[in-house]
Design a protein around this motif. Sequence first.
Motif, PDB file in Angstrom:
ATOM      1  N   LEU A 247     -13.207 -46.931   3.103  1.00  0.00           N
ATOM      2  CA  LEU A 247     -13.406 -48.264   3.663  1.00  0.00           C
ATOM      3  C   LEU A 247     -13.137 -48.272   5.163  1.00  0.00           C
ATOM      4  N   ILE A 248     -12.062 -47.617   5.571  1.00  0.00           N
ATOM      5  CA  ILE A 248     -11.730 -47.545   6.999  1.00  0.00           C
ATOM      6  C   ILE A 248     -12.840 -46.831   7.762  1.00  0.00           C
ATOM      7  N   ARG A 249     -13.331 -45.728   7.229  1.00  0.00           N
ATOM      8  CA  ARG A 249     -14.414 -44.990   7.892  1.00  0.00           C
ATOM      9  C   ARG A 249     -15.679 -45.840   7.966  1.00  0.00           C
ATOM     10  N   LEU A 250     -15.957 -46.582   6.896  1.00  0.00           N
ATOM     11  CA  LEU A 250     -17.117 -47.472   6.885  1.00  0.00           C
ATOM     12  C   LEU A 250     -16.993 -48.541   7.971  1.00  0.00           C
ATOM     13  N   LEU A 251     -15.818 -49.128   8.101  1.00  0.00           N
ATOM     14  CA  LEU A 251     -15.590 -50.127   9.145  1.00  0.00           C
ATOM     15  C   LEU A 251     -15.689 -49.504  10.535  1.00  0.00           C
ATOM     16  N   ALA A 252     -14.999 -48.395  10.725  1.00  0.00           N
ATOM     17  CA  ALA A 252     -14.881 -47.780  12.052  1.00  0.00           C
ATOM     18  C   ALA A 252     -16.180 -47.166  12.552  1.00  0.00           C
ATOM     19  N   ASP A 253     -16.904 -46.493  11.683  1.00  0.00           N
ATOM     20  CA  ASP A 253     -18.122 -45.791  12.090  1.00  0.00           C
ATOM     21  C   ASP A 253     -19.390 -46.475  11.579  1.00  0.00           C
ATOM     22  N   GLY A 254     -19.379 -46.880  10.327  1.00  0.00           N
ATOM     23  CA  GLY A 254     -20.584 -47.377   9.687  1.00  0.00           C
ATOM     24  C   GLY A 254     -21.087 -48.709  10.213  1.00  0.00           C
TER      25      GLY A 254
END
Length: 163
Positions: A5-12
């Motif tokens: 979820l964090i990666r999705l928010l930060a990059d996605g």
Amino acid sequence: MTQTLIRLLADGLLVPIVLFSGYALVFWIPKGGRFEAYKRIFIAGLTTYLIAKLMGAVYQPSMERPFELLGIAPGASYLPNPGFPSDHALFAVFLTVAVWFETRRKSASIILVALTILMCIGRILALVHTPLDIVGGIFVALLGALWYLQGSKETRSFRKKPV
């Protein structure tokens, strides 16, 4: 699950921000005013980029990113630099402001602001930026946005009222 979820928010989230902004700037600016609008966007982008690089060269609050200081793996992608100001925050805010000033579509701008805020929070949670890095990116993008205030009344008259 949390890391995803964090990666999705930060990059996605940068992908829909770019795609939505691109669509708005291509299809929602009336044909008669596009050249003037694109000139302002181009100059604002160059100014923003120049200010960011000068600021980063003159001032770096820390030479290491938060994940490096903690000795853990980063939770998102990052460039190999100290991170001030945040390029992700700068670019997302730059696009959001461009859409607002050039289309005057309130609902589109609100969507972009929400996505940008979520992305910025994700960058902090991923430990690739500090809150100061994010605020620096936002500040620089808003400085570059001063170019939009130069738009003439004739150019603004080409804009349609949002429906």
